[in-house]
Design an enzyme around this catalytic site. Sequence first.
Site, short mmCIF file in Angstrom:
data_model
loop_
_atom_site.label_atom_id
_atom_site.label_comp_id
_atom_site.label_asym_id
_atom_site.label_seq_id
_atom_site.Cartn_x
_atom_site.Cartn_y
_atom_site.Cartn_z
N GLU A 127 0.81 -1.20 0.00
CA GLU A 127 0.00 0.00 0.00
C GLU A 127 0.86 1.27 0.00
O GLU A 127 0.52 2.25 -0.62
CB GLU A 127 -0.89 -0.03 1.24
CG GLU A 127 -2.15 0.76 1.08
CD GLU A 127 -3.14 0.32 2.14
OE1 GLU A 127 -3.59 -0.84 2.06
OE2 GLU A 127 -3.43 1.10 3.04
N ASP A 128 1.94 1.22 0.75
CA ASP A 128 2.67 2.47 0.99
C ASP A 128 4.02 2.58 0.28
O ASP A 128 4.70 3.59 0.42
CB ASP A 128 2.91 2.66 2.50
CG ASP A 128 1.60 2.82 3.24
OD1 ASP A 128 0.60 3.19 2.58
OD2 ASP A 128 1.56 2.58 4.46
#
Length: 716
Positions: A74-75
């Site tokens: 996600e990051d």
Amino acid sequence: MNKLRIQYDASRFEPAENDLIGRALTFAVNSHGDQKRASGGPFVSHPIAVAEIVAEWGLDSEAIAAALLHDVVEDTEVTLEQIEKEFGVKVAELVSGVTKLRLSSSPRPALDSARLDLNNENLRRLLLATTKDFRVILLKLADRLHNTRTLGALEKEKRTRIAWESLQVYAPLADRLGMGQLKGELEDISFENAQPEEFANLKAQVEEVTRNSAGYLEGLKRAIVRHMKTAGIEVIKIEARQKHYYSIYKKLVKTQGNIDKIYDLVAVRIIVPDVAACYQTLGILHQNYKPLIYRIKDYIAVPKPNGYQSLHTTVFGEAGRISEIQIRTPQMHEEAEFGFAAHYLYDEHKATAAYAKRGAATTPKLKWVTELASMQQAALNGQEFLEGAKLELFGDRIFVFSPKGDLYELPEGATSLDFAFAVHSDLGLKALGAKVNGRLLPLDTPLENRDVVDIIKRREPAPSRDWLNMVVTSHAKSRIRSWFKAASRDVNVASGRSAIETELQTWGIKRIEDVPKRTMADALDGLHLRSPEDLYAQVGEGTLGLISVVRKLVPEVPKPKNVEVVQYVAPTGRVLVEGSHLPHTLAVCCNPVYPQPLLGYVTRGKGVTVHALDCRNIPTDVERYTSCRWETAEGSELLACRLSVEGRRRIGLMMDIAGTVARQSLNMGNIVSTLDVDTQISRIEFTVEVPDLFTLSALRHTLERLNSVERVRRID
Ligand code: MN
């Protein structure tokens, strides 16, 4: 680069597993680089903390690795494909399951869980991912727990939103998993962040009360230990535990009560070696302290829906002060605190006797997972799935019993019909009525906690589409739906077959297999059908008329055997129609003549058209069939045949049967009526005198259409 470490009990794992965890740690540290958390610390400290939580819960190395990697996709630039290549498909699936889950909720919802806004795609995804791999939900909860613990670093608006989301979604999930400790911690931190004033207010009140009772509780504990010692029962641990703030708050809101009346604000918890000791302890307490009778709860015999077990009693303790006392074994304690996670251990535990014994207690918790999976398979649409999940996960539950004392857990509002499906799909489909605490009640009666429900069933499944409105569980709904879907072929084959066989019995043929192969083949040829199953299915679904089919299978009416010939009468040439007030005409298509057997068809506004029984032009709408026969005068030969009529018990059933026979100018006698008390099915047997088997067949069909009649067959 910071030297970042993960603390966990490495001795639990094989070297290869520890290697997996180590590689995941390095990968996470490198991927997150110098990303920072809101607190200013390195971001990777978050996945490390989450991994430590799941390790503490006893999850396996794959789950710990996935926890370390859970925010990487996600990051950072890392893709799921890379994770799969490095750590295998299982770890990648877990990461993907957690990654997708971004729940949102309204900023200031009601406390009332029934008003939760759960209609969002993300929750649906979380639940679906959970049905595939249960570790997903535990990872998500660990992630949430750490985010909640570190809420303080966030700005107010974000903090409030996350706090409410935890109260609405994650704490109830933890509760459903029986993870009491997690639920308590999530709730209390979130409560403080979501409603700071209420929290401060309540905390002050609770401290006031508990300060005053601290000395008293010490005395009570010492006294209890003394009583236990006298009785020779080992006390493993005794402690006074304050109830979580949010539970107290909910209780106060719910009862609009006074904090002084909450007796379990601080409960004394006694841990004893085994179940027998639990009950002995309860006895010792009651010998020494008078209990509040209505507050004695045996959650050992009847666990809470999330599997919680303990004995609870509230007593007038030392100096008459009221206190709640909880009694449990170490194992029950572990389960109450860690719940599902306590079961979700690795294989070595599964082999132990303790684990096997726990299996039973695990079932209620896992049931809703199975439920979700089956809902998903039943292809309910997104909305229905969420509705069902909401009921399963966040709704209030009731417990009901089978007559044998088996315990079933249902959502509040569930009916006897839901219960029937919960016991077994087959029982649900055959349900006819229910005895609730001994009283006969309709199937759509909502059940109450602790009802004893006995389902009365019929012989064959006969659900109706109204049933979808009579049930609340998605399990029952999906079973009813799929029955109607699958019904088309299988059920039609079965019901068609059964109808044909019953009709053949009228003609003195016991089983379908007794029809000569040649005759069956000719019948199929004539109807352009390939197999007997096709024939049964068409009769079952009403495409082919039963009687025309049976006439093909019984081309020559056998001379009745073992049938008493009672008298002889001559034909008059006139037709007798049942319900003879209707005008009747002979059908022009077949123009029946004596002694051809007859069948009447009621045409709206035109009266009865009388066809030859084997006429192909008779419409298939059996509801409109009416029996008719050639009138006979004194002197014909009459056959004495025995019929059995089975039907739901009702007033007037016998009268309707007798009336039907009389309207056809037939004699009946030797009547025996019995009632099966369990099923409430009446069975009426009688002998009827008929001029021929066609008449018998027609009579049988007329009787079968009487209200509440389920089956009519010839029995000799
Ligand atoms: Mn996270």
